[in-house]
Motif scaffolding. Structure first.
Motif, short mmCIF file in Angstrom:
data_model
loop_
_atom_site.label_atom_id
_atom_site.label_comp_id
_atom_site.label_asym_id
_atom_site.label_seq_id
_atom_site.Cartn_x
_atom_site.Cartn_y
_atom_site.Cartn_z
N GLY A 11 53.07 70.76 57.82
CA GLY A 11 52.65 70.43 59.17
C GLY A 11 52.90 71.57 60.13
O GLY A 11 52.08 71.89 60.99
N GLN A 54 45.14 67.25 56.72
CA GLN A 54 46.10 66.79 57.72
C GLN A 54 45.44 65.88 58.74
O GLN A 54 46.02 64.88 59.18
CB GLN A 54 46.72 67.99 58.43
CG GLN A 54 47.80 67.61 59.45
CD GLN A 54 49.01 67.00 58.78
OE1 GLN A 54 49.68 67.64 58.00
NE2 GLN A 54 49.28 65.74 59.09
N THR A 55 44.20 66.22 59.14
CA THR A 55 43.48 65.38 60.09
C THR A 55 43.28 63.97 59.53
O THR A 55 43.46 62.97 60.25
CB THR A 55 42.11 66.00 60.42
OG1 THR A 55 42.32 67.27 61.04
CG2 THR A 55 41.31 65.11 61.36
N ASP A 58 46.58 62.08 59.62
CA ASP A 58 46.91 61.64 60.97
C ASP A 58 46.07 60.45 61.41
O ASP A 58 46.53 59.60 62.17
CB ASP A 58 46.73 62.80 61.96
CG ASP A 58 47.71 63.93 61.72
OD1 ASP A 58 48.74 63.71 61.04
OD2 ASP A 58 47.44 65.06 62.20
#
Length: 263
Positions: A11, A54-55, A58
């Motif tokens: 991250g 990562q998107t 999230d």
């Protein structure tokens, strides 16, 4: 494949990714901008794919449409999947059994087809629900069922770390220009990235592909502005033929929402 554990430093690394793509049409793809007159910088495919994974992490959920085609035929699934702190799914599945409804919540998967008794399995044994699996073994059956209830970003993450990646430029998809990336990795290296696989389970997975003469896994990824994954396509070619699985990802859903009815 089942969700992989993310390295703690990942991250932080994503916060320092470089921005932009070279061609004007591709600058819009990355969702980044550079000052007028300033040469654009190029983000390596690995950075883009890690950011896209990562998107998805999230976001926590999305609507998916999945199509698998190969020597054994064609099958589809459509519905809503959640991952992360909350794992759930509501999907309509069409395969050689007919059309069924898959419901996953609290670590349990229920799958029912009209005119047939319902089936249930723990999430770790999702593959046992595959009509092509050897009954009663809970063994790996190609990843169809386990993939349906997983975050699509897990495959993006695995290929970003294990694969040889290339950029294929911009393409039209979903009404806009998106970036197309391709990756390939030896089967053993691709699945070794998945920290959710025990050594015993990994041996089962690798044995499945070895028996079918598959030595490498290929993936194509289509990423829209804002590092949004819109489509991924897995290709496994071996002595028994080629299996292609395409997953379209749309309508991000917060993990606090309820799964939309499948259909």
């Amino acid at each position: 494949m089942p969700p992989a554990l993310r390295p703690a430093a990942w991250g932080a690394a994503l916060l320092v990714l470089a921005s932009g793509l070279t061609a004007c049409s591709l600058l819009a793809v990355s969702g980044d901008r550079t000052p007028q007159g300033t040469p654009a910088t190029v983000r390596p495919p690995k950075q883009v794919l890690l950011a896209a994974a990562q998107t998805l992490d999230d976001t926590g959920g999305a609507h998916v449409e999945v199509v698998e085609e190969g020597p054994a035929g064609r099958r589809t699934a459509t519905g809503t999947v959640f991952w992360g702190a909350r794992e759930a799914a509501e999907l309509t599945v069409t395969d050689e059994r007919g059309t069924g409804r898959l419901h996953s919540q609290d670590g349990t998967i229920d799958l029912g087809y009209e005119g047939a008794p319902p089936m249930r399995a723990e999430r770790a044994e999702a593959e046992s629900l595959d009509p092509r699996a050897v009954r009663g073994t809970g063994g790996y059956a190609g990843g169809w069922m386990s993939g349906l209830v997983s975050n699509p970003g897990d495959s993006v993450y695995g290929m970003a770390l294990a694969g040889r990646l290339t950029s294929l430029g911009g393409e039209q998809l979903a009404g806009g220009i998106v970036a197309h990336y391709r990756g390939s990795a030896p089967v053993a290296e691709f699945f070794a990235v998945d920290q959710g696989l025990t050594p015993e389970r990994l041996a089962v997975v690798l044995g499945y592909y070895r028996e079918r003469g598959v030595t490498a896994i290929g993936y194509d990824f289509w990423v829209a502005p804002g590092d949004r994954l819109l489509r991924l396509r897995a290709t496994a070619a071996g002595s028994a033929g080629t299996v292609v699985t395409t997953t379209d990802v749309s309508d991000p859903v917060a993990s606090t929402e309820s799964p939309a009815p499948a259909g």
